[in-house]
Design an enzyme around this catalytic site. Structure first.
Site, PDB file in Angstrom:
ATOM      1  N   TYR A  22      63.326  71.345  -0.522  1.00  0.00           N
ATOM      2  CA  TYR A  22      63.657  72.018  -1.316  1.00  0.00           C
ATOM      3  C   TYR A  22      65.119  72.360  -1.374  1.00  0.00           C
ATOM      4  O   TYR A  22      65.411  72.649  -1.401  1.00  0.00           O
ATOM      5  CB  TYR A  22      62.007  73.551  -1.577  1.00  0.00           C
ATOM      6  CG  TYR A  22      62.775  73.717  -1.904  1.00  0.00           C
ATOM      7  CD1 TYR A  22      62.773  73.504  -3.420  1.00  0.00           C
ATOM      8  CD2 TYR A  22      63.137  75.397  -2.170  1.00  0.00           C
ATOM      9  CE1 TYR A  22      63.238  74.182  -5.008  1.00  0.00           C
ATOM     10  CE2 TYR A  22      63.399  76.048  -3.665  1.00  0.00           C
ATOM     11  CZ  TYR A  22      63.403  76.039  -4.630  1.00  0.00           C
ATOM     12  OH  TYR A  22      63.595  76.211  -5.711  1.00  0.00           O
ATOM     13  N   ASP A  53      60.869  68.614  -3.984  1.00  0.00           N
ATOM     14  CA  ASP A  53      61.318  69.084  -5.061  1.00  0.00           C
ATOM     15  C   ASP A  53      62.548  69.114  -4.805  1.00  0.00           C
ATOM     16  O   ASP A  53      63.574  69.426  -3.919  1.00  0.00           O
ATOM     17  CB  ASP A  53      61.330  70.612  -5.796  1.00  0.00           C
ATOM     18  CG  ASP A  53      61.907  71.309  -6.688  1.00  0.00           C
ATOM     19  OD1 ASP A  53      63.024  70.689  -7.047  1.00  0.00           O
ATOM     20  OD2 ASP A  53      61.988  72.116  -7.371  1.00  0.00           O
TER      21      ASP A  53
END
Length: 266
Positions: free
Chosen positions: A105, A144
């Site tokens: 992330y 992400d």
């Protein structure tokens, strides 16, 4: 094998929105999530047949990653030390016999790009980390990554030119990463397809499909013969992101039976 990655924008929240039903229906061999926003003991995630690994941020209700896998890894690492001192729970690395799986992330550069310098340091360190792993065995990394790489990856490239996730610096850093013999799986299999993985909650962005493609599966080039497809699962709801998928041949599967579904998750 099927691999899934999904920024759930709060695991406790998405558990109330049918996450476990979606998880079961997708039946991934490895399921990575980002932005868990929780600490140990704050939620029970009942996933029979999967080993579970969590990396929690020190700050409550912030960041965090998790991996659910049918195959027990040889080794699990949290963070990317010594390349970066991360207390935000942003990376989990699972070593399997034939590859490393890295769930990430990436930090957001924030409003008014207040965290752009921090993000630049992260990008440099994460690239060095992946390159070091790749020297040992091939790498699949996902998550992400908080960057829309090319104009095709964002609905409004002109108006967002200097927005976090679409600055020249972030895009150039991602290009540098791919130039280290890594491939963006979705763009490889679908070079001209316009599909997004994140939509703002504001302005009915998802219904207008005014989105960004910032969720990825990338891989070492030498794994290409073992990869078969990549998809963005836009119809799955529950978060402001949707899951992304990578499909591989069974050649990459570990030479072991998946965990027994009757066992308690690790």
């Amino acid at each position: 094998m099927k691999l899934i990655s999904w920024n759930v924008n709060g695991l406790r929240a998405v558990l109330k929105k049918g996450f476990l039903a979606t998880f079961t229906a997708l039946d991934a061999d490895i399921f990575c999530i980002q932005e868990t926003k929780m600490h140990a003991g704050q939620a029970e995630v009942n996933t029979p047949g999967y080993h579970q690994y969590f990396n929690y941020a020190e700050r409550k209700g912030y960041s965090g990653t998790a991996v659910f896998t049918k195959y027990e890894p040889l080794h699990v690492t949290y963070g990317i030390a010594p390349f970066f001192d991360d207390d935000e729970g942003r990376v989990i690395t699972l070593e399997f016999p034939k590859f490393y799986l890295v769930n990430c992330y990436t930090p957001n550069s924030g409003g008014e790009l207040k965290r752009l310098d921090f993000r630049g340091g992260w990008d440099e360190a994460f690239r060095a980390y992946l390159v070091a792993l790749d020297k040992k065995k091939p790498v699949i990394f996902c998550g992400d990554l908080n960057v829309a790489h090319e104009e095709i990856d964002i609905k409004n490239p002109t108006s967002n030119h200097h927005s976090a996730g679409f600055t020249d610096q972030e895009r150039a850093d991602f290009t540098m990463l791919l130039n280290e013999n890594f491939i963006d799986s979705f763009r490889h299999f679908h070079p001209t397809q316009v599909t997004y993985s994140w939509w703002s909650y504001r302005f009915a962005a998802r219904s207008r499909n005014a989105g960004w493609r910032i969720d990825y599966f990338c891989f070492s080039k030498r794994l290409l013969p073992q990869l078969t497809d990549a998809q963005i699962l836009t119809t799955i709801l529950g978060s402001d992101h949707c899951p992304v998928e990578l499909d591989t041949t069974n050649e990459l599967a570990p030479d072991q039976d998946p965990v027994n579904k009757e066992e308690s998750p690790a």
